[in-house]
Design a protein around this motif. Structure first.
Motif, PDB file in Angstrom:
ATOM      1  N   VAL A 270       0.851  -1.181   0.000  1.00 42.16           N
ATOM      2  CA  VAL A 270       0.000   0.000   0.000  1.00 42.16           C
ATOM      3  C   VAL A 270       0.895   1.243   0.000  1.00 42.16           C
ATOM      4  O   VAL A 270       1.880   1.317   0.754  1.00 42.16           O
ATOM      5  CB  VAL A 270      -0.926  -0.021   1.228  1.00 42.16           C
ATOM      6  N   THR A 271       0.571   2.212  -0.824  1.00 48.52           N
ATOM      7  CA  THR A 271       1.429   3.387  -0.980  1.00 48.52           C
ATOM      8  C   THR A 271       1.279   4.339   0.206  1.00 48.52           C
ATOM      9  O   THR A 271       0.243   4.362   0.881  1.00 48.52           O
ATOM     10  CB  THR A 271       1.078   4.158  -2.263  1.00 48.52           C
ATOM     11  N   LYS A 276      -2.044   7.866   3.995  1.00 44.60           N
ATOM     12  CA  LYS A 276      -2.441   9.221   4.393  1.00 44.60           C
ATOM     13  C   LYS A 276      -3.943   9.406   4.221  1.00 44.60           C
ATOM     14  O   LYS A 276      -4.606  10.035   5.072  1.00 44.60           O
ATOM     15  CB  LYS A 276      -1.680  10.251   3.550  1.00 44.60           C
ATOM     16  N   ALA A 277      -4.502   8.838   3.177  1.00 45.08           N
ATOM     17  CA  ALA A 277      -5.948   8.937   2.962  1.00 45.08           C
ATOM     18  C   ALA A 277      -6.711   8.198   4.053  1.00 45.08           C
ATOM     19  O   ALA A 277      -7.728   8.695   4.564  1.00 45.08           O
ATOM     20  CB  ALA A 277      -6.308   8.373   1.589  1.00 45.08           C
ATOM     21  N   ALA A 282     -10.045   8.313   8.940  1.00 44.40           N
ATOM     22  CA  ALA A 282     -10.213   7.844  10.315  1.00 44.40           C
ATOM     23  C   ALA A 282     -10.419   9.003  11.285  1.00 44.40           C
ATOM     24  O   ALA A 282     -11.262   8.934  12.190  1.00 44.40           O
ATOM     25  CB  ALA A 282      -9.004   7.002  10.731  1.00 44.40           C
ATOM     26  N   TYR A 283      -9.683  10.072  11.093  1.00 43.53           N
ATOM     27  CA  TYR A 283      -9.900  11.252  11.937  1.00 43.53           C
ATOM     28  C   TYR A 283     -11.305  11.818  11.728  1.00 43.53           C
ATOM     29  O   TYR A 283     -11.972  12.231  12.679  1.00 43.53           O
ATOM     30  CB  TYR A 283      -8.847  12.321  11.646  1.00 43.53           C
ATOM     31  N   ALA A 284     -11.763  11.812  10.491  1.00 45.82           N
ATOM     32  CA  ALA A 284     -13.100  12.327  10.200  1.00 45.82           C
ATOM     33  C   ALA A 284     -14.184  11.467  10.854  1.00 45.82           C
ATOM     34  O   ALA A 284     -15.265  11.960  11.178  1.00 45.82           O
ATOM     35  CB  ALA A 284     -13.320  12.381   8.693  1.00 45.82           C
ATOM     36  N   LYS A 285     -13.887  10.198  11.092  1.00 45.13           N
ATOM     37  CA  LYS A 285     -14.839   9.295  11.723  1.00 45.13           C
ATOM     38  C   LYS A 285     -14.848   9.433  13.245  1.00 45.13           C
ATOM     39  O   LYS A 285     -15.683   8.820  13.913  1.00 45.13           O
ATOM     40  CB  LYS A 285     -14.551   7.851  11.312  1.00 45.13           C
ATOM     41  N   GLY A 286     -13.898  10.194  13.790  1.00 44.77           N
ATOM     42  CA  GLY A 286     -13.952  10.497  15.213  1.00 44.77           C
ATOM     43  C   GLY A 286     -12.898   9.905  16.104  1.00 44.77           C
ATOM     44  O   GLY A 286     -12.964  10.065  17.334  1.00 44.77           O
TER      45      GLY A 286
END
Length: 319
Positions: A270-271, A276-277, A282-286
């Motif tokens: 995995v690059t 990073k994506a 994951a941060y956006a999910k809380g």
């Protein structure tokens, strides 16, 4: 150029449990440049090695062939693996020896505590092999190690436990000992459990993490997965949602590295951009904390991450 990954792969060729030796050889994919790590021969690295040997301790850094051992041991950071070096399970990704373990070492809690004090650790990670042969899966031993460290060191304590499958009351023993961080890795997405982690159950592991929060809402919880095992992106995103439903605070995502040809193959590397994506999502999910990179491992930078984790919770509580 010889790298620490080459050295650890050579070391991993030592005899293992026959069940793993029966597996067919699989092709080893060429590692991309972003995976390569130089070995360390620093004086601090050698000092850490000497202290570990002096106390007769086992570290997951060596047993699992961690690529970050040079960096961590050069900073006197080590993850102690308690209850021996032989696991009762034979997960397809893991390089730890499989077989029937010996009896527990009653002096091990004091030995670990002495090493933590001598290394001057401010944050220590304690993990173990699976001990399905014990009535409580080794939960009491975890609690005794935590207590011994508390008596001899001001270090904060992170545990990375097995799943204690079919061991009623085991989890409570560890939670009651009050580690600062309770980590249990899901390792991979549900569709890969049969081939990657056949002795475990995805929803049991998820429920274990949820129960930690129910027993002690203030305790930080953490889990991690490997990618590159053939999982789909949408499966990783669903796993994130599952962990957030269990109120898990900290997620780690790292690249799976195949220890030997007898282990599960790396399906792809995995690059860094994909990692990073995943971190952004994951941060956006809380999640309070996310560590996602090719060389991320559960205990890599654990001390620094714990400080950031506490700061993130405090900031969220103020907002």
């Amino acid at each position: 150029m010889t790298t620490i990954l080459d050295t650890l792969t050579d070391r991993s060729a030592r005899p293992r449990h026959p069940e793993k030796q029966k597996r067919p050889d699989s092709e080893l994919l060429r590692k991309p440049d972003w995976i390569r790590v130089r070995a360390s021969g620093s004086p601090v690295y050698r000092e850490t090695t000497a202290i570990v040997r002096e106390h007769g301790l086992v570290t997951v850094c060596e047993e699992a062939g961690c690529p970050n051992i040079g960096e961590c041991w050069s900073k006197k950071h080590a993850t102690f693996m308690i209850m021996g070096d032989t696991c009762t399970r034979a997960c397809a990704f893991c390089n730890v020896r499989t077989g029937l373990p010996g009896p527990l070492d009653a002096s091990e809690p004091e030995k670990v505590a002495d090493a933590v004090a001598k290394l001057g650790l401010m944050h220590v990670v304690i993990t173990s092999v699976d001990r399905d042969d014990l009535d409580d899966g080794g939960a009491r031993h975890f609690a005794e190690v935590i207590s011994a460290i508390r008596r001899k060191s001001p270090a904060t304590i992170e545990v990375l436990t097995p799943d204690f499958l079919r061991k009623p009351g085991a989890l409570q023993k560890v939670v009651t000992a009050r580690p600062d961080v309770f980590n249990h890795n899901l390792e991979t997405v549900p569709s890969k459990y049969l081939t990657v982690r056949p002795g475990a159950r995805y929803f049991h592991s998820l429920r274990l993490l949820q129960e930690v929060k129910e027993r002690d809402p203030a305790m930080f919880t953490k889990s991690g997965i490997m990618v590159g095992l053939g999982e789909e992106r949408n499966e990783v995103l669903q796993l994130m949602d599952d962990l957030r439903s269990a109120d898990v605070d900290f997620l780690t995502i790292g690249q799976y590295l195949q220890p030997t040809r007898k282990h599960h193959p790396v399906m792809r590397y995995v690059t860094p951009e994909e990692f990073k994506a995943y971190e952004t999502i994951a941060y956006a999910k809380g999640f309070l904390m996310v560590s996602a990179s090719p060389l991320t491992r559960s205990s890599h930078h654990a001390g620094e991450d714990f400080a950031r984790l506490r700061a993130a919770r405090a900031a969220r509580q103020r907002s």
